[in-house]
Motif scaffolding. Sequence first.
Motif, short mmCIF file in Angstrom:
data_model
loop_
_atom_site.label_atom_id
_atom_site.label_comp_id
_atom_site.label_asym_id
_atom_site.label_seq_id
_atom_site.Cartn_x
_atom_site.Cartn_y
_atom_site.Cartn_z
N HIS A 87 1.03 -1.08 -0.12
CA HIS A 87 -0.05 -0.04 0.14
C HIS A 87 0.87 1.36 -0.22
O HIS A 87 1.79 1.39 0.77
CB HIS A 87 -0.92 0.16 1.32
CG HIS A 87 -2.06 -0.97 1.14
ND1 HIS A 87 -3.24 -0.67 1.16
CD2 HIS A 87 -1.99 -2.22 0.81
CE1 HIS A 87 -4.01 -1.66 1.31
NE2 HIS A 87 -3.17 -2.68 1.00
N LEU A 88 0.71 2.05 -1.10
CA LEU A 88 1.33 3.28 -0.93
C LEU A 88 0.54 4.43 -0.55
O LEU A 88 -0.43 4.67 -0.89
CB LEU A 88 1.80 3.64 -2.34
CG LEU A 88 2.65 2.83 -3.27
CD1 LEU A 88 2.78 3.10 -4.66
CD2 LEU A 88 4.19 2.63 -2.47
N ALA A 89 1.01 5.44 0.47
CA ALA A 89 0.65 6.47 0.97
C ALA A 89 1.21 7.70 0.80
O ALA A 89 2.61 7.52 1.04
CB ALA A 89 0.01 6.16 2.12
N THR A 90 0.74 9.03 0.68
CA THR A 90 1.69 10.24 0.51
C THR A 90 1.89 10.63 1.90
O THR A 90 2.91 11.45 2.15
CB THR A 90 0.84 11.14 -0.22
OG1 THR A 90 -0.22 11.27 0.27
CG2 THR A 90 1.00 10.71 -1.81
N SER A 91 1.14 10.30 2.87
CA SER A 91 1.31 10.62 4.23
C SER A 91 0.26 10.08 5.20
O SER A 91 -0.63 9.15 4.75
CB SER A 91 1.04 12.27 4.24
OG SER A 91 -0.14 12.65 4.05
N LEU A 139 -3.83 7.56 7.35
CA LEU A 139 -4.35 7.06 5.86
C LEU A 139 -5.99 7.49 5.99
O LEU A 139 -6.47 7.49 7.14
CB LEU A 139 -4.29 5.42 6.19
CG LEU A 139 -2.88 4.79 6.00
CD1 LEU A 139 -2.96 3.16 6.40
CD2 LEU A 139 -2.27 5.20 4.74
N ARG A 141 -11.03 3.99 3.61
CA ARG A 141 -10.44 2.72 3.06
C ARG A 141 -10.11 1.75 4.07
O ARG A 141 -9.71 0.62 3.97
CB ARG A 141 -9.20 2.92 2.37
CG ARG A 141 -9.70 3.77 0.85
CD ARG A 141 -8.22 3.74 0.06
NE ARG A 141 -7.80 2.58 -0.32
CZ ARG A 141 -8.33 2.04 -1.17
NH1 ARG A 141 -9.12 2.33 -2.22
NH2 ARG A 141 -7.63 0.69 -1.72
N ARG A 166 -8.15 -2.48 4.31
CA ARG A 166 -6.99 -2.60 4.37
C ARG A 166 -6.75 -3.93 5.16
O ARG A 166 -7.37 -4.01 6.32
CB ARG A 166 -6.60 -1.67 5.18
CG ARG A 166 -5.15 -0.98 4.76
CD ARG A 166 -4.78 0.27 5.44
NE ARG A 166 -5.49 1.52 4.90
CZ ARG A 166 -6.41 2.28 5.42
NH1 ARG A 166 -6.58 2.49 6.72
NH2 ARG A 166 -6.84 3.31 4.78
#
Lengths: 346, 131
Positions: free
Chosen positions: B1-5, B8, B12, B16
């Motif tokens: 899972h990619l997240a920018t910050s 979360l 979602r 997860r």
Amino acid sequence: MDETVAEYIRRTVLKIPRDEIKTILQKWGFLSETQLQTVNFHQIKENISQDVVQLCEENAADIKQAAVLDIIYNHIYPNKRVWSVYQMNKTGEEMEFFDLTDFKKKFKRRLRSALKNVTINFREYEDNAVWIRIAWGTPYTKPNQYKTSYVVYHSQTPYVFISASVLKSNLPLLCQALVVASSYHDIHEMELRSHSLNSLKDIVFKRYSQNFQTYYPRPLQERNVAPENADLRIIQENRSEKERIQRVNREVFGDGPQPKLEFAQYKLETMFKSDPKMDVLDKREPFRCLVKFSSPHLLEALKSLAPAGMADAPLSPLLTCIPQKARNYFKIREKKGLFPGSFVSP
Amino acid sequence: HLATSLPLPSERDHLRPRIDLIVFMIDIKSKYSLKNIEASLAHVDASFFLGKVCFLVTGVGRVNYCSVDMNAIWKLGEVYCSPVLFCELELEGIRVATAQRLLRMLQICAGHIPGVSALSFGSLMRGSADD
């Protein structure tokens, strides 16, 4: 043929990339096709230029023809110079019919009446563009062919693109001559400069893709997903944020390529806002500061900032207003009221 | 899972799976990146710092463009008791090697390697870094 003319032609030919020399000479049309056949365009440029000068000797070229070659060179490679944009104003009268001959005559006359030692040449191109080449001298010396200014005037518009090069002191004279010749009232410099002449034209003639305040319905989101996210094991947690950024970016910058500018400069004359404890400036006077953004392609760089995660979207309007306001040099004074009033000043 | 910050996005949450390893990627060319990571760390539950967090510093190949103070990064690793890895994403060899390392760490953190726990592995990594 004059020594100086020969040397000038030789140097102009040397500036041209070797593969383009023949084409440009053909465009010039001063040397016949048979003459051009005699030149070996695969030898080193030094020798090509000598051969060309030799042929020009045979045809007895004078400064007028040499100047035309220079105009052609600058028309094909305008990005070697820095161009500024000027706008002329009429006092509310109707647009008169543009007479090119009349324009040229008036321009020459006006310029020459103030300064006799100038070489003036004109060349017309498509889309009503008139290219003017001026080589400047002084009241006591002949025109220096290497100290030239270029003017590109689109007769159906009030815009003039000037590449003044060295002699800034002749600029007022040049502007005056333009105003008189084109029957306008006055002329002022817009705060817009770049190496890319075409991009400047795109900006003032509004030929770039502009941002329209369109409402993008949800289904459009599908577009972003396809190629990149081919691996279904990678899950983007912030997909909706990424899409928001793309959408905002598209709204601000439009879809097409951006005009090419190299700089944006902001001259700040605002008060320094600091923690009172820091005590940097006791005096309540503006903190003068110059902020300059530079890039080989500034607007594309700004467009890519938010998607790259390097800035928040939307970007500051000070950056994004550049094409709409047709300026990349700003003076920012203290905010007196609503935000729009805070920047801009001639 | 990619997240920018972090945190979360909550919408979602139900989609997860369990999180076994958090890799914080710091781009050495961007101060913004470090600030973002520091802000995101505040949203991580303390239990993750028992070997389930790691810092990955990218862009180390381009020394000229280094904007982040290296001391700040070492300090981060120390304060949060987590290992700091370095890599250059633009070079395929290093990229692949780093991915393999992370995968190995993930296997340990997920409990797939019998006899090695996330905590013991984490202290092993930290121990070797201090040498």
